[in-house]
Design a protein around this motif. Structure first.
Motif, short mmCIF file in Angstrom:
data_model
loop_
_atom_site.label_atom_id
_atom_site.label_comp_id
_atom_site.label_asym_id
_atom_site.label_seq_id
_atom_site.Cartn_x
_atom_site.Cartn_y
_atom_site.Cartn_z
N LYS A 104 0.84 -1.21 0.00
CA LYS A 104 0.00 0.00 0.00
C LYS A 104 0.86 1.25 0.00
O LYS A 104 0.47 2.29 -0.53
N ALA A 133 -7.21 9.16 -1.09
CA ALA A 133 -7.25 9.81 0.23
C ALA A 133 -5.88 10.37 0.57
O ALA A 133 -4.85 9.73 0.30
N VAL A 138 -7.92 6.28 9.00
CA VAL A 138 -7.83 4.91 8.48
C VAL A 138 -6.38 4.45 8.56
O VAL A 138 -5.48 5.15 8.07
N LYS A 164 -3.68 1.44 7.65
CA LYS A 164 -3.53 0.30 6.75
C LYS A 164 -2.14 -0.31 6.87
O LYS A 164 -1.14 0.40 6.76
N VAL A 184 -6.92 -3.36 7.29
CA VAL A 184 -7.42 -1.98 7.25
C VAL A 184 -8.28 -1.75 8.49
O VAL A 184 -9.21 -2.51 8.75
N ILE A 204 -10.54 1.16 10.50
CA ILE A 204 -11.12 2.51 10.51
C ILE A 204 -11.32 2.88 11.97
O ILE A 204 -12.09 2.24 12.68
N GLU A 264 -4.37 7.23 6.64
CA GLU A 264 -4.97 8.07 5.61
C GLU A 264 -6.31 8.66 6.01
O GLU A 264 -6.96 8.23 6.97
N GLU A 265 -6.67 9.67 5.24
CA GLU A 265 -7.91 10.41 5.41
C GLU A 265 -9.11 9.48 5.26
O GLU A 265 -9.12 8.62 4.37
N PHE A 266 -10.11 9.67 6.09
CA PHE A 266 -11.35 8.90 6.00
C PHE A 266 -12.24 9.53 4.94
O PHE A 266 -12.57 10.71 5.02
N LEU A 267 -12.58 8.76 3.93
CA LEU A 267 -13.41 9.27 2.84
C LEU A 267 -14.83 8.75 3.00
O LEU A 267 -15.06 7.73 3.64
N GLU A 310 -19.21 2.96 -2.55
CA GLU A 310 -18.05 2.25 -3.11
C GLU A 310 -18.45 1.52 -4.40
O GLU A 310 -19.55 1.00 -4.50
N LYS A 360 -19.38 -6.13 1.99
CA LYS A 360 -18.26 -6.68 2.76
C LYS A 360 -18.61 -7.10 4.18
O LYS A 360 -17.96 -7.96 4.74
N MET A 399 -14.12 5.00 -4.36
CA MET A 399 -15.19 5.62 -3.57
C MET A 399 -15.63 6.86 -4.33
O MET A 399 -14.78 7.65 -4.78
N ILE A 453 -9.62 3.82 -3.43
CA ILE A 453 -9.49 3.29 -2.06
C ILE A 453 -8.38 2.24 -2.06
O ILE A 453 -7.58 2.17 -1.15
N GLU A 454 -8.37 1.41 -3.07
CA GLU A 454 -7.32 0.39 -3.17
C GLU A 454 -7.23 -0.12 -4.61
O GLU A 454 -8.19 -0.03 -5.37
P1 AMP Z 1 -9.35 -2.08 1.49
O1 AMP Z 1 -8.87 -3.41 2.00
O2 AMP Z 1 -8.26 -1.08 1.25
O3 AMP Z 1 -10.34 -2.20 0.37
O4 AMP Z 1 -10.24 -1.48 2.66
C1 AMP Z 1 -11.33 -2.21 3.16
C2 AMP Z 1 -12.52 -1.30 3.31
O5 AMP Z 1 -12.20 -0.24 4.22
C3 AMP Z 1 -12.91 -0.57 2.03
O6 AMP Z 1 -13.73 -1.34 1.22
C4 AMP Z 1 -13.60 0.64 2.57
O7 AMP Z 1 -14.93 0.33 2.91
C5 AMP Z 1 -12.85 0.93 3.83
N1 AMP Z 1 -11.85 1.99 3.60
C6 AMP Z 1 -10.58 1.83 3.19
N2 AMP Z 1 -9.96 3.01 3.07
C7 AMP Z 1 -10.85 3.96 3.42
C8 AMP Z 1 -10.82 5.39 3.49
N3 AMP Z 1 -9.73 6.08 3.22
N4 AMP Z 1 -11.94 6.02 3.89
C9 AMP Z 1 -13.07 5.33 4.21
N5 AMP Z 1 -13.17 3.99 4.14
C10 AMP Z 1 -12.08 3.31 3.76
#
Ligand code: AMP
Ligand code: GLY
Length: 421
Positions: A103, A118, A141, A143, A153, A155, A185-188, A192, A214, A273, A282-283
């Motif tokens: 990441k 973010a 957030v 990670k 991850v 939150i 990172e910033e919470f967005l 999704e 999820k 997102m 987001i990823e």
């Molecule tokens: P990821 O494994 O990176 O997909 O993260 C798992 C879940 O965490 C994502 O599907 C989002 O719902 C949530 N998430 C990850 N990053 C953020 C972010 N910066 N802001 C808000 N939600 C996030």
């Protein structure tokens, strides 16, 4: 042709079913596959992470084409190893799979090339991370850098929660080596969207968009899981958003990877997102999503093997990739207790009239009978002209399947239906 698919979940089952539509696919081996995949491919007991074992098998059996589906073998260099033996593959090399494997890498790539994501800081020192959190806005957030089975991850709603997460990752190594480096990172906010794409490193063709579910419980409550169901297309992914994504995210990412000497060939997955400031990443994943694949591939009208080979050969520009205008829904049937703890070994009964809709994820063959062997047991997909019909049909088929401790969410597609009105 002799084909080989690496992996053993519902995603691989969906890939194999689609590959089989091409009559040129004489034999398909699944390494390791699973008890349900065994109905559609020859399963070989070699782990997806056993790169030496996979390569030796491919040579001995004169495999013509390999599809490497899961993240860990891709990050470990499975494609590099097979290519070194002259076996053409679908999937990125290790130097490109890093887009999911680290990441820190992917965030720095996005910063360098101005791809919307973010705001973030990276840390390899715990005290520096904790000091940063004294003033960071919350929610925030956290990670872990490396692969952590989708669990790395957190939150955090408060600074204390955020600090506890940092300590568990960096000091207690909750995710092993993945926690050596972290991203804060910033919470967005916003809906999704998952967009899988085919890319040969130059041309990128997005597949139909999808929506994952999820959380374990209805109305998005409970723990995060690998995915409890999907629908496609995703109603939040409008034509306007799609165009913005193509111009600000998809093509810039493919060009950035090429400029870095890390040309990406395979399925590049954008986890997006749709924020009030527009779509943001987001990823990235370096592979097909699970259970996104179980709704996306049933809507693919073009031949999958042909498209995959075009990706490998760099001829995607000249290859038709056509999706139907229909809708799909996949309902995951899990074992009650997933994702924490659950029983195994319960016999699964799948009536013949729904067998073709079932993609098996966690099941084994015991005395010729299919029994549960994992948290997510299977996914049941239906396609139809409308989303509502697809959702209804997926649940109708799912409810014909029985096994002890069977659990599923009852609201897959509900949010998409509400948004689509
Ligand atoms: P990821 O494994 O990176 O997909 O993260 C798992 C879940 O965490 C994502 O599907 C989002 O719902 C949530 N998430 C990850 N990053 C953020 C972010 N910066 N802001 C808000 N939600 C996030
Ligand atoms: N369903 C999310 C993923 O495959 O990562």
């Amino acid at each position: 042709m002799k084909l080989m698919v690496i992996g053993g979940g519902g995603r691989e089952h969906a890939i194999i079913r689609k590959l089989k539509e091409n009559p040129a696919a004489e034999v398909i081996y699944a390494l390791p596959g699973n008890g349900g995949i065994a109905a559609d491919a020859e399963c070989v007991d070699i782990k997806a992470t056993d790169i030496a074992g996979i390569t030796a098998f491919a040579k001995e059996n004169a495999i013509d084409y390999a599809v490497v589906a899961p993240d860990d073998p891709l990050v470990l260099g499975c494609v590099d190893a097979l290519e070194a033996e002259g076996i053409p593959c679908f999937g990125p090399r290790a130097n490109a799979a890093i887009i999911e494997g680290s990441k820190v890498f992917s965030k720095n790539l996005m910063r360098k090339y101005g791809i919307p994501t973010a705001a973030y800081e990276t840390f390899d020192d715990m005290d520096a991370a904790l000091a940063y959190l004294d003033t960071a806005p919350v929610p925030t957030v956290i990670k872990a850098d490396g692969l952590a089975l989708g669990k790395g991850v957190i939150i955090a709603q408060t600074r204390d929660e955020a600090k506890a997460a940092v300590v568990s990752m960096m000091r207690d190594r909750q995710f092993g080596k993945s926690g050596e480096h972290i991203v804060i990172e910033e919470f967005l906010t916003g809906p999704e969207v998952s967009v899988l794409s085919f890319t040969d490193g130059e041309t990128l063709v997005p597949m139909v968009s999808s929506m994952d579910h999820k959380r374990a419980g209805d109305n998005d409550t409970g723990l995060n899981t690998g995915g409890m169901g999907t629908v496609a297309p995703n109603p939040y992914y409008t034509a306007d958003i799609a165009e913005q994504c193509m111009n600000t995210i998809f093509l810039p990412t493919v060009r950035a990877m090429k400029a870095e000497g890390r040309e990406f060939r395979g399925c590049l997955y954008f986890g997006l997102m749709i924020t009030p400031d527009g779509p943001k990443v987001i990823e990235y994943n370096c592979r097909f999503g699970d259970p996104e694949t179980q709704v996306v591939l049933p809507l693919l009208e073009s031949d999958l093997l042909t498209v995959m080979q075009a990706v490998t050969n760099g001829t995607l520009k000249d290859t038709e990739v056509r999706f139907s205008a229909g809708h799909a829904c996949c309902v995951v049937l899990a074992s009650a207790g997933y994702p924490v703890s659950y029983g195994k070994g319960y016999e699964i009964t799948v009536p013949a009239d729904v067998a073709k809709q079932v993609y098996v994820a966690g099941a084994a063959l015991k005395d010729g009978k299919l029994v549960t062997a994992g948290g997510r047991v299977l996914g049941v997909t239906a396609t139809a002209d409308t989303l509502k019909q697809a959702v209804t049909a997926a649940y109708e088929a799912a409810d014909k399947i029985t096994f002890e401790n069977r659990y599923c969410r009852r609201d897959i597609g509900a949010r998409a239906l509400a948004a689509g009105k």
